[in-house]
Design an enzyme around this catalytic site. Sequence first.
Site, short mmCIF file in Angstrom:
data_model
loop_
_atom_site.label_atom_id
_atom_site.label_comp_id
_atom_site.label_asym_id
_atom_site.label_seq_id
_atom_site.Cartn_x
_atom_site.Cartn_y
_atom_site.Cartn_z
N GLU A 294 -2.82 -27.00 4.90
CA GLU A 294 -3.51 -27.54 3.77
C GLU A 294 -2.73 -28.36 2.54
O GLU A 294 -3.50 -29.09 1.73
CB GLU A 294 -4.37 -26.47 3.21
N ARG B 56 -4.82 -16.60 4.49
CA ARG B 56 -3.89 -17.83 4.45
C ARG B 56 -3.92 -18.68 5.74
O ARG B 56 -4.17 -17.94 6.85
CB ARG B 56 -2.61 -17.51 4.27
N HIS C 276 -10.22 -24.04 0.57
CA HIS C 276 -9.72 -22.92 -0.24
C HIS C 276 -10.41 -22.70 -1.48
O HIS C 276 -9.78 -22.89 -2.57
CB HIS C 276 -7.86 -23.57 -0.67
P1 NAD Z 1 -4.00 -6.81 -1.53
O1 NAD Z 1 -2.45 -6.92 -1.74
O2 NAD Z 1 -4.74 -6.21 -2.34
O3 NAD Z 1 -4.41 -6.35 0.19
C1 NAD Z 1 -3.46 -6.86 1.24
C2 NAD Z 1 -3.55 -5.81 2.22
O4 NAD Z 1 -3.10 -6.35 3.44
C3 NAD Z 1 -2.88 -4.53 1.79
O5 NAD Z 1 -3.76 -3.21 2.07
C4 NAD Z 1 -1.78 -4.70 2.61
O6 NAD Z 1 -1.20 -3.17 3.02
C5 NAD Z 1 -2.27 -5.37 4.01
N1 NAD Z 1 -1.20 -5.95 4.79
C6 NAD Z 1 0.11 -6.11 4.45
N2 NAD Z 1 0.67 -6.53 5.79
C7 NAD Z 1 0.06 -6.27 6.76
C8 NAD Z 1 0.20 -6.37 8.08
N3 NAD Z 1 1.25 -6.76 8.65
N4 NAD Z 1 -1.06 -6.18 8.63
C9 NAD Z 1 -2.34 -5.68 8.26
N5 NAD Z 1 -2.31 -5.70 6.98
C10 NAD Z 1 -1.56 -5.86 6.11
O7 NAD Z 1 -4.41 -8.52 -1.49
P2 NAD Z 1 -5.82 -8.99 -1.72
O8 NAD Z 1 -6.15 -9.30 -3.13
O9 NAD Z 1 -6.61 -8.46 -1.00
O10 NAD Z 1 -5.51 -10.50 -0.96
C11 NAD Z 1 -5.44 -10.54 0.36
C12 NAD Z 1 -5.09 -11.98 0.71
O11 NAD Z 1 -6.16 -12.80 0.52
C13 NAD Z 1 -4.16 -12.58 -0.17
O12 NAD Z 1 -2.68 -12.28 0.29
C14 NAD Z 1 -4.08 -13.97 -0.14
O13 NAD Z 1 -3.53 -14.55 0.87
C15 NAD Z 1 -5.93 -14.08 0.17
N6 NAD Z 1 -6.52 -14.88 -0.83
C16 NAD Z 1 -7.15 -15.72 -0.56
C17 NAD Z 1 -7.96 -16.57 -1.36
C18 NAD Z 1 -8.85 -17.69 -1.26
O14 NAD Z 1 -9.39 -18.20 -2.25
N7 NAD Z 1 -8.99 -17.95 0.01
C19 NAD Z 1 -7.93 -16.28 -2.89
C20 NAD Z 1 -6.93 -15.02 -3.14
C21 NAD Z 1 -6.27 -14.33 -2.07
#
Ligand code: NAD
Length: 329
Positions: free
Chosen positions: A263, A234, A295
């Site tokens: 964005e 993000r 994105h």
């Molecule tokens: P997820 O919930 O499976 O994984 C997120 C991980 O981050 C978890 O293991 C969690 O413990 C960890 N986390 C939480 N707080 C933290 C912190 N303070 N420090 C370090 N780690 C921490 O989520 P995901 O499906 O792997 O997605 C991750 C992120 O990717 C989403 O939150 C979203 O913002 C982003 N995303 C981007 C797109 C894109 O098109 N660019 C699409 C989907 C998701």
Amino acid sequence: MKIAIFNVHNWERDYLQNANNGKHSLKMLDTYLSLDTVDLAKGCDAICIFTEDNASAPILDRLHELGVQYVALRSAGFNNIDVPHAKKLGIRMARVPEYSPYAIAEFTVGIMLALNRKLVRTHYRIMEMNFSLNGLVGFDMNGKTVGIIGTGKIGRVVAKILHGFGCKLLLYDIVEDKSLVEKYDATYTDLDALCQQSDIITLHAPLNEKTHHLIDADRISKMKKGVMLINAGRGGLVNTQDVINGLKSGQIGYFGMDVYEEEKGLYFEDHSDDILQDDAMARLMTLRNVLISSHQAFLTDTALENISQITFDNLECMEKGNACKNEIK
Ligand code: NAD
């Protein structure tokens, strides 16, 4: 059900129609949900919204007055809906928590390769009939240290792919997944050590108060000079101005940016006839070692099929009064 689908983009229209398969009456709208547009949901049982739609309390109040009972989000994130208020009104909400971590992970590695091997520059150069290799030297991914921040669904697929490349993996997460340590010979470490030792750093943590501007001037100063930084998480995970300063000084050698703090209102739209007002974006666009995408990491056919199918499954589950595993509580 009659369902108003707000903010339908051209690239998802067919996937939504195919998943619906004629079952429900769909009102496809190309406008965002806002106070000005909420009345377009008149006569509908449900609405379906995306990340940029606004489902704040006054809008939910109006939806309730109009008789809307369900809100289906075609996204994992749900920071754009006032959940406690919707619950108070008895509006049920569901989301798509997972649609394809592979889509985002593969795109992330694609950005790394494109930046490293200067593929965009090569392409434009050859379009100008310049076949010189000057300035195109990259590095082997094999043997490089990659720091993965956030090892959830997406981060762990990135780990899998990069392990295949022969990278050394440093991981940081508030919840450690020991299986990654064994499978990919990876090491969990603290954030400072990850910053100090990584050649490439990639961000896959969610955005919240704890992770907002996780990458700021202080953290950047601890990184290896010339580090590659990738943000397909993000926009708010990085302080954009600090990253620009890092790029200008050479502390950051490459920046891959699929998401951007500002964005909203910029990404997903064609602004080719507008005057760009965003000075930070304008500066980033001048740098050859920055790769910007709008994105786009999630945008694969598998992801779009899954998003559409899960959205209708969620709505049908709620309509039948059943428990819905993707309900936002
Ligand atoms: P997820 O919930 O499976 O994984 C997120 C991980 O981050 C978890 O293991 C969690 O413990 C960890 N986390 C939480 N707080 C933290 C912190 N303070 N420090 C370090 N780690 C921490 O989520 P995901 O499906 O792997 O997605 C991750 C992120 O990717 C989403 O939150 C979203 O913002 C982003 N995303 C981007 C797109 C894109 O098109 N660019 C699409 C989907 C998701």
